[in-house]
Design a protein around this motif. Structure first.
Motif, PDB file in Angstrom:
ATOM      1  N   PHE A  18      -1.077   4.353   0.828  1.00 20.56           N
ATOM      2  CA  PHE A  18      -1.284   5.720   1.298  1.00 20.56           C
ATOM      3  C   PHE A  18       0.028   6.343   1.790  1.00 20.56           C
ATOM      4  O   PHE A  18       0.852   5.654   2.413  1.00 20.56           O
ATOM      5  N   PRO A  19       0.244   7.644   1.530  1.00 25.85           N
ATOM      6  CA  PRO A  19       1.495   8.302   1.929  1.00 25.85           C
ATOM      7  C   PRO A  19       1.779   8.304   3.432  1.00 25.85           C
ATOM      8  O   PRO A  19       2.920   8.532   3.840  1.00 25.85           O
ATOM      9  N   LEU A  20       0.777   8.033   4.268  1.00 29.46           N
ATOM     10  CA  LEU A  20       1.005   8.005   5.721  1.00 29.46           C
ATOM     11  C   LEU A  20       2.005   6.938   6.143  1.00 29.46           C
ATOM     12  O   LEU A  20       2.560   7.003   7.237  1.00 29.46           O
ATOM     13  N   GLN A  21       2.259   5.959   5.268  1.00 30.66           N
ATOM     14  CA  GLN A  21       3.226   4.912   5.608  1.00 30.66           C
ATOM     15  C   GLN A  21       4.656   5.439   5.634  1.00 30.66           C
ATOM     16  O   GLN A  21       5.561   4.775   6.141  1.00 30.66           O
ATOM     17  N   GLU A  22       4.842   6.651   5.105  1.00 31.41           N
ATOM     18  CA  GLU A  22       6.175   7.268   5.132  1.00 31.41           C
ATOM     19  C   GLU A  22       6.442   7.940   6.477  1.00 31.41           C
ATOM     20  O   GLU A  22       7.550   8.422   6.721  1.00 31.41           O
ATOM     21  N   MET A 146       4.441  -1.059 -14.033  1.00 34.84           N
ATOM     22  CA  MET A 146       3.603  -0.237 -14.922  1.00 34.84           C
ATOM     23  C   MET A 146       2.280  -0.896 -15.304  1.00 34.84           C
ATOM     24  O   MET A 146       1.656  -0.532 -16.290  1.00 34.84           O
ATOM     25  N   ARG A 147       1.825  -1.869 -14.505  1.00 37.08           N
ATOM     26  CA  ARG A 147       0.512  -2.468 -14.745  1.00 37.08           C
ATOM     27  C   ARG A 147      -0.528  -1.718 -13.916  1.00 37.08           C
ATOM     28  O   ARG A 147      -0.207  -1.151 -12.873  1.00 37.08           O
ATOM     29  N   PRO A 148      -1.790  -1.689 -14.354  1.00 38.65           N
ATOM     30  CA  PRO A 148      -2.831  -0.977 -13.620  1.00 38.65           C
ATOM     31  C   PRO A 148      -2.931  -1.431 -12.170  1.00 38.65           C
ATOM     32  O   PRO A 148      -2.903  -2.626 -11.882  1.00 38.65           O
ATOM     33  N   ARG A 149      -3.071  -0.449 -11.243  1.00 37.98           N
ATOM     34  CA  ARG A 149      -3.147  -0.792  -9.818  1.00 37.98           C
ATOM     35  C   ARG A 149      -4.165   0.041  -9.049  1.00 37.98           C
ATOM     36  O   ARG A 149      -4.341  -0.170  -7.847  1.00 37.98           O
ATOM     37  N   SER A 150      -4.820   1.003  -9.693  1.00 32.61           N
ATOM     38  CA  SER A 150      -5.795   1.863  -9.018  1.00 32.61           C
ATOM     39  C   SER A 150      -5.122   2.546  -7.819  1.00 32.61           C
ATOM     40  O   SER A 150      -4.039   3.098  -7.957  1.00 32.61           O
ATOM     41  N   PHE A 151      -5.740   2.486  -6.637  1.00 30.49           N
ATOM     42  CA  PHE A 151      -5.160   3.110  -5.445  1.00 30.49           C
ATOM     43  C   PHE A 151      -4.390   2.110  -4.589  1.00 30.49           C
ATOM     44  O   PHE A 151      -3.947   2.445  -3.490  1.00 30.49           O
ATOM     45  N   THR A 152      -4.229   0.854  -5.069  1.00 32.79           N
ATOM     46  CA  THR A 152      -3.556  -0.179  -4.276  1.00 32.79           C
ATOM     47  C   THR A 152      -2.052  -0.156  -4.515  1.00 32.79           C
ATOM     48  O   THR A 152      -1.549   0.624  -5.336  1.00 32.79           O
ATOM     49  N   LEU A 153      -1.333  -1.036  -3.811  1.00 33.43           N
ATOM     50  CA  LEU A 153       0.132  -1.044  -3.873  1.00 33.43           C
ATOM     51  C   LEU A 153       0.650  -1.418  -5.247  1.00 33.43           C
ATOM     52  O   LEU A 153       1.527  -0.763  -5.805  1.00 33.43           O
ATOM     53  N   GLU A 154       0.122  -2.515  -5.827  1.00 33.37           N
ATOM     54  CA  GLU A 154       0.531  -2.926  -7.177  1.00 33.37           C
ATOM     55  C   GLU A 154      -0.560  -3.806  -7.788  1.00 33.37           C
ATOM     56  O   GLU A 154      -1.575  -4.060  -7.150  1.00 33.37           O
ATOM     57  N   SER A 155      -0.351  -4.277  -9.012  1.00 32.54           N
ATOM     58  CA  SER A 155      -1.427  -4.905  -9.781  1.00 32.54           C
ATOM     59  C   SER A 155      -2.003  -6.166  -9.132  1.00 32.54           C
ATOM     60  O   SER A 155      -3.216  -6.374  -9.144  1.00 32.54           O
TER      61      SER A 155
END
Length: 214
Positions: A18-22, A146-155
């Protein structure tokens, strides 16, 4: 009220980049689950103030405080570019969030609804973010492999989250046809993500679940 907060915390788990981590929240803002969890833990803390605290809890708190004070006196408040006091407080919050489910008597229906909602969010994210190519929607970090990750950080995080939620959902649902549908969707999503380890862990998790119910 607590049931609604638990449901929201579970349902929001797929959103982990989520962008709130910025913001000043840092990694704590990586998932909006921290909002319902924070409210829930605040309520638990207020409730605990008016209850008798066990001696073991007092000893544990005093031990942590003693070690922390020694560490701050030895290393100081600053180490390199890190403010140790700030970092320590953040870690306490994160660890409390992580351990909070073990302090709750979770309602089966709430867990069932929350985990099913979270799974649906993961599947929707897989379509919207990966299939339709909206790679930065509700994300703050680029998808480097570039692997599928949906709304998570990475695959790999996607596979871990999917397996945890799927296991949770399958263990609480009673309808065998809905169980089969969710399992097939989960298996298909893991295969699409290219996570062979995820598929293997899912099969092992299913075998354990079946073993508990035999």
């Amino acid at each position: 009220m607590s049931k609604a907060l638990v449901l929201a915390a579970i349902a929001l788990t797929p959103f982990s980049d989520f962008p709130l981590q910025e913001t000043a929240l840092g990694f704590l803002g990586a998932s909006p689950s921290f909002i319902p969890l924070g409210l829930l833990l605040s309520g638990m803390l207020v409730g605990a103030i008016f209850k008798t605290i066990r001696l073991a809890v007092v000893i544990a708190i005093l031990w942590v405080a003693l070690v922390s004070i020694y560490g701050l006196l030895y290393f100081g408040f600053q180490y390199g570019n890190e403010n140790l006091l700030d970092k320590g407080l953040r870690l306490i919050v994160l660890l409390t969030f992580f351990l909070s489910p073990f302090m709750l008597n979770l309602n089966k229906k709430v867990v069932q609804i929350g985990s099913t909602m979270a799974l649906l969010a993961l599947f929707i994210g897989l379509i919207w973010v990966d299939v339709l190519g909206n790679s930065m929607f509700l994300h703050s970090t680029p998808n480097e492999n570039m692997r599928p990750r949906s709304f998570t950080l990475e695959s790999s995080h996607f596979a871990m989250t999917l397996i945890a939620l799927l296991t949770l959902s399958l263990s609480t649902l009673d309808n065998r046809y809905l169980k089969l549908l969710l399992f097939m969707l989960g298996l298909g999503a893991l295969l699409y993500s290219g996570s062979k380890g995820g598929v293997a862990i899912l099969v092992v998790s299913l075998a354990i679940l079946i073993g508990f119910h035999v």
